[in-house]
Design a protein around this motif. Structure first.
Motif, PDB file in Angstrom:
ATOM      1  N   TYR A  86      82.763  77.016 151.396  1.00 17.22           N
ATOM      2  CA  TYR A  86      81.990  77.804 152.086  1.00 17.22           C
ATOM      3  C   TYR A  86      80.520  76.785 151.742  1.00 17.22           C
ATOM      4  N   ALA A  87      80.566  76.584 150.433  1.00 18.52           N
ATOM      5  CA  ALA A  87      79.773  74.524 150.118  1.00 18.52           C
ATOM      6  C   ALA A  87      79.675  74.028 151.391  1.00 18.52           C
ATOM      7  N   SER A  88      80.480  73.681 152.115  1.00 17.26           N
ATOM      8  CA  SER A  88      80.549  72.856 153.589  1.00 17.26           C
ATOM      9  C   SER A  88      79.359  73.471 154.114  1.00 17.26           C
ATOM     10  N   LEU A  89      79.700  74.665 154.740  1.00 13.56           N
ATOM     11  CA  LEU A  89      79.329  75.420 155.900  1.00 13.56           C
ATOM     12  C   LEU A  89      77.792  75.755 155.021  1.00 13.56           C
ATOM     13  N   ALA A  90      77.557  75.910 154.210  1.00 10.62           N
ATOM     14  CA  ALA A  90      76.170  76.129 153.811  1.00 10.62           C
ATOM     15  C   ALA A  90      75.129  74.517 153.833  1.00 10.62           C
ATOM     16  N   ARG A  91      75.707  73.820 153.117  1.00 11.01           N
ATOM     17  CA  ARG A  91      75.388  72.562 153.173  1.00 11.01           C
ATOM     18  C   ARG A  91      75.035  71.758 154.944  1.00 11.01           C
ATOM     19  N   THR A  92      75.881  71.915 155.981  1.00 12.92           N
ATOM     20  CA  THR A  92      76.094  72.109 157.204  1.00 12.92           C
ATOM     21  C   THR A  92      74.702  72.768 157.316  1.00 12.92           C
TER      22      THR A  92
ATOM     23  N   VAL B 170      76.973  74.759 165.507  1.00 14.62           N
ATOM     24  CA  VAL B 170      78.091  74.884 165.244  1.00 14.62           C
ATOM     25  C   VAL B 170      79.181  75.168 165.826  1.00 14.62           C
ATOM     26  N   THR B 171      80.255  73.952 166.477  1.00 15.65           N
ATOM     27  CA  THR B 171      81.196  74.140 167.204  1.00 15.65           C
ATOM     28  C   THR B 171      82.573  74.224 166.187  1.00 15.65           C
ATOM     29  N   PRO B 172      83.329  74.507 166.493  1.00 15.87           N
ATOM     30  CA  PRO B 172      84.336  75.565 166.100  1.00 15.87           C
ATOM     31  C   PRO B 172      84.998  74.455 166.174  1.00 15.87           C
ATOM     32  N   MET B 173      85.246  72.955 166.561  1.00 16.73           N
ATOM     33  CA  MET B 173      86.060  71.899 166.051  1.00 16.73           C
ATOM     34  C   MET B 173      85.356  71.365 164.896  1.00 16.73           C
ATOM     35  N   ARG B 174      83.893  71.295 164.658  1.00 15.05           N
ATOM     36  CA  ARG B 174      83.873  70.202 163.847  1.00 15.05           C
ATOM     37  C   ARG B 174      83.462  71.419 162.580  1.00 15.05           C
ATOM     38  N   THR B 175      83.393  73.188 162.842  1.00 19.47           N
ATOM     39  CA  THR B 175      83.298  73.709 161.651  1.00 19.47           C
ATOM     40  C   THR B 175      85.311  73.353 161.313  1.00 19.47           C
ATOM     41  N   LEU B 176      86.291  73.549 161.591  1.00 21.12           N
ATOM     42  CA  LEU B 176      87.545  73.513 161.706  1.00 21.12           C
ATOM     43  C   LEU B 176      87.891  72.339 160.604  1.00 21.12           C
TER      44      LEU B 176
ATOM     45  N   GLU C 255      81.399  81.295 160.656  1.00 22.07           N
ATOM     46  CA  GLU C 255      81.552  79.988 161.164  1.00 22.07           C
ATOM     47  C   GLU C 255      83.591  80.769 159.954  1.00 22.07           C
ATOM     48  N   TRP C 256      82.702  81.270 158.839  1.00 20.14           N
ATOM     49  CA  TRP C 256      84.137  80.988 157.995  1.00 20.14           C
ATOM     50  C   TRP C 256      85.339  82.205 159.249  1.00 20.14           C
ATOM     51  N   SER C 257      85.263  82.248 160.207  1.00 25.84           N
ATOM     52  CA  SER C 257      86.258  82.692 161.264  1.00 25.84           C
ATOM     53  C   SER C 257      86.958  81.901 161.066  1.00 25.84           C
ATOM     54  N   VAL C 258      86.658  80.280 161.359  1.00 22.27           N
ATOM     55  CA  VAL C 258      87.366  79.791 161.721  1.00 22.27           C
ATOM     56  C   VAL C 258      87.609  78.644 159.968  1.00 22.27           C
ATOM     57  N   ALA C 259      87.572  78.550 159.634  1.00 22.30           N
ATOM     58  CA  ALA C 259      87.565  78.082 158.200  1.00 22.30           C
ATOM     59  C   ALA C 259      88.351  79.163 156.999  1.00 22.30           C
ATOM     60  N   GLU C 260      88.583  80.521 157.035  1.00 25.50           N
ATOM     61  CA  GLU C 260      89.644  81.378 156.640  1.00 25.50           C
ATOM     62  C   GLU C 260      91.130  81.005 156.472  1.00 25.50           C
ATOM     63  N   PRO C 261      91.492  80.243 157.620  1.00 22.39           N
ATOM     64  CA  PRO C 261      92.914  80.403 158.286  1.00 22.39           C
ATOM     65  C   PRO C 261      93.670  79.224 156.607  1.00 22.39           C
ATOM     66  N   PHE C 262      92.427  78.814 156.037  1.00 20.62           N
ATOM     67  CA  PHE C 262      92.747  77.390 155.014  1.00 20.62           C
ATOM     68  C   PHE C 262      92.864  77.953 153.772  1.00 20.62           C
ATOM     69  N   VAL C 263      92.198  79.436 153.143  1.00 17.25           N
ATOM     70  CA  VAL C 263      92.929  80.081 152.233  1.00 17.25           C
ATOM     71  C   VAL C 263      93.877  80.837 152.285  1.00 17.25           C
ATOM     72  N   PRO C 264      94.816  80.850 151.080  1.00 18.80           N
ATOM     73  CA  PRO C 264      95.919  81.550 151.106  1.00 18.80           C
ATOM     74  C   PRO C 264      96.269  82.797 151.577  1.00 18.80           C
ATOM     75  N   GLU C 265      96.763  83.740 151.950  1.00 18.31           N
ATOM     76  CA  GLU C 265      96.682  84.687 152.888  1.00 18.31           C
ATOM     77  C   GLU C 265      96.572  85.866 152.108  1.00 18.31           C
ATOM     78  N   ALA C 266      97.095  85.550 150.909  1.00 16.82           N
ATOM     79  CA  ALA C 266      96.749  86.867 149.403  1.00 16.82           C
ATOM     80  C   ALA C 266      95.837  86.968 149.650  1.00 16.82           C
ATOM     81  N   GLN C 267      94.794  84.934 149.365  1.00 15.18           N
ATOM     82  CA  GLN C 267      92.898  85.901 148.833  1.00 15.18           C
ATOM     83  C   GLN C 267      92.241  86.336 149.939  1.00 15.18           C
ATOM     84  N   ARG C 268      92.702  86.272 151.092  1.00 14.71           N
ATOM     85  CA  ARG C 268      91.130  86.172 151.752  1.00 14.71           C
ATOM     86  C   ARG C 268      90.166  87.114 151.985  1.00 14.71           C
TER      87      ARG C 268
END
Length: 235
Positions: A201-207, A220-226, A20-33
């Motif tokens: 990360y907590a949101s994904l684990a809580r799900t 899980v679906t990409p849209m829900r994860t997004l 699921e992180w592949s969907v979430a990762e764009p919300f992390v600043p690129e320099a930190q990914r």
């Protein structure tokens, strides 16, 4: 194996467990990914040691090695490929190393839920202290408890009934693992304090824990994860 390929193999192991992180990762600043994935990969190493089954001696030896490795990062003498990314961060690595032995004690099923929380609280606080420095996010509110609950939730997912406090097993009415999941979920709000990467990360684990608490298969679906990680990442 080169240092680069060894590092990639460690990072890919975590990504495989958390697609699921592949969907979430764009919300992390690129320099930190890459740093974020390296950090969560290290925590996954500790989770695996906590949740080992069978002969604990190899896992205990590995944990002792990690303690020495973390202490060496203060002097910029890393040996592990993850250290190439994490060592430059001037985080309280020694305090985290000092908390690692708690993972050995926490393997035994706690008599009561309160003892399960108490056993891992110093470790969770040390993790949260590193994250505050790593992601330049001053600690506001109780940032240790979300780490603690997530660690217990991932332990339940990995170890099953062996992770359930004995008092819940003794109750004997219904599924003890499901009841423990419900108790953990009750103390884990949908949005937690801490750095953006931790909140996501907590949101994904809580799900995942919600599915266990409800006795259903995780869907899980990409849209829900997004939507879920965008909301969690907003803070």
């Amino acid at each position: 194996m080169t240092t680069s390929s060894a590092l990639d193999s460690f990072l890919d192991k975590w990504r495989t467990r958390w697609p699921e992180w592949s969907v979430a990762e764009p919300f992390v600043p690129e320099a930190q990914r890459t740093l974020v994935v390296a950090w969560f990969t290290l925590l996954q190493e500790f989770d695996d040691i906590l949740n080992t089954s069978g002969d604990p001696m190899p896992a205990d030896a590995k944990l002792a090695w990690w303690g020495e490795e973390l202490r060496s990062w203060a002097g910029q003498r890393s040996r592990h490929p993850l250290g190439r990314l994490l060592e430059p961060v001037r985080a309280p690595w020694t305090a985290l190393a000092d908390a690692l032995p708690d993972l050995i004690e926490a393997r035994a099923a706690a008599p009561e839920p309160a003892q399960a929380f108490k056993a891992l609280h110093p470790y969770a606080a040390a993790v949260a202290a590193v994250e505050a420095v790593m992601f330049d996010t001053p600690a506001r509110g109780d940032v240790a408890t979300p780490v603690l609950v997530q660690t217990l939730a991932q332990r339940l997912n990995a170890a099953g009934v062996a992770a359930v406090p004995r008092s819940l097993l003794a109750a004997g009415d219904g599924d003890a693992a499901q009841r423990w999941a419900q108790q953990l979920l009750a103390g884990w709000p949908a949005r937690v304090p801490g750095p953006r990467a931790r909140r996501m990360y907590a949101s994904l684990a809580r799900t995942r824990l919600q599915a266990s608490a409800q006795g259903r298969e995780l869907k899980v679906t990409p849209m829900r994860t997004l939507l879920r990680t965008w909301w969690a990442g907003r803070g």
